[in-house]
Scaffold this motif. Structure first.
Motif, mmCIF file in Angstrom:
data_model
loop_
_atom_site.group_PDB
_atom_site.id
_atom_site.type_symbol
_atom_site.label_atom_id
_atom_site.label_comp_id
_atom_site.label_asym_id
_atom_site.label_seq_id
_atom_site.Cartn_x
_atom_site.Cartn_y
_atom_site.Cartn_z
ATOM 1 N N TRP C 86 3.328 15.087 -2.248
ATOM 2 C CA TRP C 86 2.742 15.107 -3.591
ATOM 3 C C TRP C 86 2.026 13.776 -3.758
ATOM 4 O O TRP C 86 2.686 12.728 -3.878
ATOM 5 N N VAL C 87 0.701 13.822 -3.763
ATOM 6 C CA VAL C 87 -0.110 12.609 -3.824
ATOM 7 C C VAL C 87 -0.243 12.136 -5.283
ATOM 8 O O VAL C 87 -0.904 12.794 -6.096
ATOM 9 N N SER C 88 0.393 11.020 -5.596
ATOM 10 C CA SER C 88 0.454 10.521 -6.971
ATOM 11 C C SER C 88 -0.012 9.080 -7.056
ATOM 12 O O SER C 88 0.444 8.325 -7.905
ATOM 13 N N THR C 91 -6.643 7.298 -8.142
ATOM 14 C CA THR C 91 -7.676 8.238 -7.704
ATOM 15 C C THR C 91 -8.413 7.770 -6.455
ATOM 16 O O THR C 91 -8.795 8.583 -5.604
ATOM 17 N N HIS C 94 -6.837 9.227 -3.312
ATOM 18 C CA HIS C 94 -6.426 10.643 -3.275
ATOM 19 C C HIS C 94 -7.004 11.370 -2.057
ATOM 20 O O HIS C 94 -6.278 12.065 -1.339
ATOM 21 N N GLN C 97 -5.645 10.152 1.427
ATOM 22 C CA GLN C 97 -4.257 10.537 1.700
ATOM 23 C C GLN C 97 -4.126 12.039 1.888
ATOM 24 O O GLN C 97 -3.345 12.515 2.719
ATOM 25 N N THR C 98 -4.882 12.794 1.094
ATOM 26 C CA THR C 98 -4.843 14.245 1.258
ATOM 27 C C THR C 98 -5.350 14.615 2.656
ATOM 28 O O THR C 98 -4.760 15.447 3.355
ATOM 29 N N VAL C 108 -0.171 19.988 0.631
ATOM 30 C CA VAL C 108 -0.436 18.878 -0.298
ATOM 31 C C VAL C 108 -0.610 19.366 -1.740
ATOM 32 O O VAL C 108 -1.368 20.310 -2.006
ATOM 33 N N CYS C 110 -2.111 17.532 -4.801
ATOM 34 C CA CYS C 110 -2.823 16.279 -5.091
ATOM 35 C C CYS C 110 -3.171 16.168 -6.568
ATOM 36 O O CYS C 110 -3.825 17.042 -7.133
ATOM 37 N N GLU C 111 -2.738 15.080 -7.172
ATOM 38 C CA GLU C 111 -3.076 14.811 -8.573
ATOM 39 C C GLU C 111 -4.582 14.859 -8.795
ATOM 40 O O GLU C 111 -5.349 14.442 -7.923
ATOM 41 N N LEU C 114 -9.532 14.842 -7.343
ATOM 42 C CA LEU C 114 -9.476 14.690 -5.903
ATOM 43 C C LEU C 114 -10.100 13.372 -5.454
ATOM 44 O O LEU C 114 -9.657 12.739 -4.490
ATOM 45 N N VAL C 136 -3.046 23.622 -0.159
ATOM 46 C CA VAL C 136 -3.565 22.370 -0.717
ATOM 47 C C VAL C 136 -3.981 22.658 -2.170
ATOM 48 O O VAL C 136 -4.857 23.483 -2.425
#
Lengths: 368, 368, 368, 368
Positions: C86-88, C91, C94, C97-98, C108, C110-111, C114, C136
């Protein structure tokens, strides 16, 4: 919105020559209402015994004599051409002045309640019955309020099924000026002066039903002087009716936030509510404190339009010889229940009634 | 609540002899307002070209001649003793009738907007300036509404810090009778006829500020006939001002639930909202659907009291020779912005203004 | 209420081994949400580069190694058995890392958004398409909120007829600690970071529609530092779509009263509103100031349950190999509109799109 | 919002081995709450005598034996390692099961009320006192609700001055399936089963005060079967306390619109209200009917988070050996008042108490 613009196309308007008795807070307002918002009325005279009020009246109405200013009620009702009087004095002289007006042949719109004394009130109701050519009306303003009328229409058309419970409260803004304590001495206890509106609304919504039993309790939160008057500044009462319907009331003289008058009518298939969240207008303010609305400070801001409608309908009843919307007997019934609650408050005992709604002596009528 | 009871103690009231031009929906209401709610007014005459309206007037006002009924505006304004006229006709004759009245030496209260045509409007404003002894006032009723005035007072005393954004909407109940489509043809596009109130409120709350740029978009949801008028039934517009303040608007002719007029004023330290949850009165109904309130069907139910206050203040301005609360120029400025939005809607392009708020030719004035 | 108790009767729950990247405000919350409110998740690891955050994590998760704490993202995603991340983070990382996670074969969540950079975002969307065996998902939390879902269900079943306008606002509490200004530098302008939720909700309610043109304006009320970032703290934008539908937005960073996120969806036969009067709970206080409610201070208090639902549905999508509720492309589309508004804000010019929703070069595509 | 995220940083969480007795509506929910929302709990076992419920449990909890399923309470509490039990059966076995658990050395969270029989309830309270090493807690969920806690915090910090009146109502959605009538037979009359929450809230807000007198009335609007149980489906009661404080209650089983639980606390300088306008979420719908919100159908939707908080705090009290937030005695006191109201309803007579709050024989203690 008021009903002014629904008035029938009729010109020139017949006008009723009417006087206002009493020029306190409400008397002044009634005089202005008649002048400015009741095309069917001709304000002919006003009276007061208070020198300050008289001074105000002389200045406000001017010297042209269109509105005559009297310092004596009995003299005023002799005025030639006068047809009606709006009794806006304190409760302790309502019955006396209504009686005098009726005897003089005048129509009367008398502020609620008719009297603090039930026998006196009954005598006036009898007098009115004996003079059916005169219109004698009890002034319960809430019945003329647009929201209460809308609620009533919804109840009548079955929106909530069969209505069987009323919750109603009359809560006034705390008054620390001493005015209220002086007022209380002349206007009766909390259930007679204040709750009587809620009782009247109960009969309005639930119909002509007979009380079976009631109980009340109360406390003094701010005004210790009320103890000497056998009164409280916060009272709660419950009334059971013979047909199984119920009502419960809360009256307060000590609200911090304003005039908070709310009514709920509960039916078998829904609920109608009037003013459960009081708002003085359409404005909200958001800020560090959250989101807020203001509340009307007193009943005038809440019911100003209702008083105009009440006066218009009283004048029309006279001018067109129609029954008054609120006959005097209705006020009497509310007064009987109000007194029963006030007595329950004082004695701590249940007050009971027979199946005709006639109050029973203490100790009689308890459920088996 | 209306301001009626705050009127100064003055008797007998000087009365302004005033006529109403136009007896459509609003003309009738204005005539009654003057008769029943404006003690400072004497309704002297009414006029209409519509035979049905004339028939109504003859019956309503009766044969005693207290209110004279005319079938021609130009004849009416010759009436001896007439001092003022309330122009309540459709927009396309507002300027013509106001001009005629001013030339005849009459004071004028003219319904908004002054004209659909900016040059015509400017000419009337100039004429009024050239006749400073006459009171010529633009009829933007919302400025006389108790809630808007309360909001304004809060903004002025700093409750929300420095006000810098206005969101305002004027959304009318869907009308499927065909009335609205006929009305639209004579009263201008959505930003000129409808949004103009929101623009006026923006100037009311944010002060006398100059527009810098605006854009608009719209759609037709219910009334395809509007396409031929270069109009829409749902329009959204934004205006940027030179001092960095902003306003955005939504106008609709197609609401299912009623007349939904709301305004938010956003400041550096809070927000004031007017009518963001419209309610026709204080009644709520609970039932299987949840809890609901009704909404006023149209602006009359929402602004009836405001129209009375507007008339009272106009009459007082004349009788006491005070400036009118809403000078004609103010209406002109709103109209210029309204037209800019209407043009942006039509062209899809940003309309820009110079630092004096004067509109620039297309393509000029882009940022950078 | 959350959907926790509607989960299918299934035991023992398959559990997804998931890590949280970033332990700022939201990272901490996401870690706890996974531990306490998502029975389908096994929180396997967390990572941060910030020493304070790492210190907190070591203390909070303890030494038993059930939750591993990493100071490096790339090392963390090598953890054997790890299935998802969970990409937090902020920005600006983002996309990076994704991408790394997908390349490593991880699912993933992702907050939003993107990326601040559209090309970068497009590359990630393409990468996700090229790896259809991986889930994703874009983290637009409002779509998981019970009220927004209820509104959507009402729109879908035709409660308001055909939906054609969205008004939506995202207004944050004023932050004077300096946190927001630092945050802004890493998270994109007001239309990309904040309004993007409102744009996403527009697509949620109005369907997969193509933008035609947009314009924006803004102002700086509290944070002069934003000028250097080409940003504002109060922005207003409008978007016209090719099928005649419309949306308009207001985003603010400077509310005095709290987190005020509201959305209206207007249809041909009604209107659905979400949170137009924000309330932090069911409490009202009446006092000398009137009647008030408090407002949630930030989006966490408003959307805490939604984040739990989002995590639950993401885990279920992976465990049961179902499509994710919010595919990455959707986030891309919102981002394109967000950037168009941000550019319109900067240039003062209308940004236009072709019929496929592809952005046109400046100056092209104006209405004839 | 729930308190989950305020939990102290502690890992690994100590976990309490707890069982749920009863798998009716609430038992199922409690089992899931313990599994999904209470990190401090390990759901070790469940039991029911109902074959359908057992079938559900076997399927839901699976065959891995992590949660053991019993068809007999007494067998379940023998489970090795079991530390606590949540009694969620019908009221008529609460006392019996609590007693058995305490005797077995288990901590107990027992749903309200402890018993329909006061003597039985007193015996359990005594047993708990005799076992101070065990935590035995009364399950009054409203005390764990975020809004009630916020209201309580405001009262405690003096926001409304000195609190002296409570109005509270518990109104359930009308149930026409027959479920309620069957339920009523096992769970006590309206004042014992339903109003007891309102009585408990009164003690919560007004403190540990002694009742002086009470009266009640009621009616049957929908469920004639209740007459045989000496019960009603709509009851209203009032309680006067020795220190002059007052409370009044309304309980209904027959609301058309949903679960309508509201409380007002009136103080000398303000009023705090909880849920006086119930709303199931943040959604409003505008349409031809006006503007409406939906209402939660039952107490679960209203109090789901409160049950989770209650369970968390019970587990923490055991794990950290702290006093339980709601000792059993408190429930006993509410029960005594509930029974007094139920008796008043049945006899029509005022029930009085001495200065210690001990109920007086009928006829004694009337005000002089």
């Amino acid at each position: 919105m008021d009903s002014l613009h629904n008035m029938p196309p009729k010109a020139p308007y017949g006008k009723l020559n009417i006087a206002v008795a009493g020029l306190g807070r409400m008397g002044k307002r009634h005089a202005k209402t008649l002048m400015y918002r009741v095309p069917q009325a001709n304000l002919a005279a006003v009276c007061s015994k208070d020198e300050k009020e008289l001074e105000w009246a002389r200045q406000f109405f001017g010297a042209d004599g269109a509105v005559k200013v009297f310092d004596d009620y009995d003299t005023m009702i002799q005025l030639p051409g006068l047809q009606a009087v709006w009794v806006s004095t304190s409760t302790n002289v309502h019955a006396l002045q209504t009686t005098a007006a009726v005897k003089k042949g005048l129509h009367v719109l008398c502020e609620k309640p008719l009297s603090q004394n039930l026998d006196e009130a009954r005598a006036v109701v009898q007098l009115a019955k004996d003079n059916p050519h005169l219109k004698v009306m009890a002034g319960y303003s809430r019945r003329f309020d647009a929201s209460y009328r809308d609620a009533k229409a919804k109840v009548d058309k079955g929106t909530i099924g069969d209505a069987f419970i009323v919750r109603s409260q009359t809560c006034d803004l705390l008054d620390n000026t001493g005015f209220f304590v002086r007022y209380a001495a002349k206007n009766g206890g909390v259930f007679v002066d204040c709750c009587i509106h809620d009782i009247d609304l109960t009969l309005f919504f639930l119909g002509d039903i007979k009380p079976k039993a009631c109980w009340a309790m109360g406390t003094i939160a701010h005004h210790p002087e009320l103890a000497a008057l056998n009164d409280v500044d916060n009272g709660i009462g419950m009334v059971e009716f013979w047909n199984g319907k119920l009502a419960y009331f809360y009256c307060s003289r000590t609200m911090a936030h304003g005039h908070d008058v709310a009514t709920e009518v509960i039916g078998t298939h829904g609920k109608v509510m009037v003013n459960v969240h009081p708002r003085s207008n359409n404005v909200l303010v958001a800020g560090e404190h959250g989101i807020s609305n203001e509340v009307q400070p007193e009943y005038w801001e809440r019911f100003e339009d209702a008083f105009a409608t009440e006066a218009i309908e009283f004048c029309e009843a006279v001018l067109e010889d129609k029954p008054v919307p609120l006959p005097l007997e209705l006020g009497l019934k509310s007064l009987e229940i109000g007194w029963a609650l006030q007595d329950a408050l004082l004695t701590g005992k249940v007050v009971r009634f027979d199946r005709e709604g006639k109050r029973l002596p203490e100790g009689e009528g308890a459920k088996l």
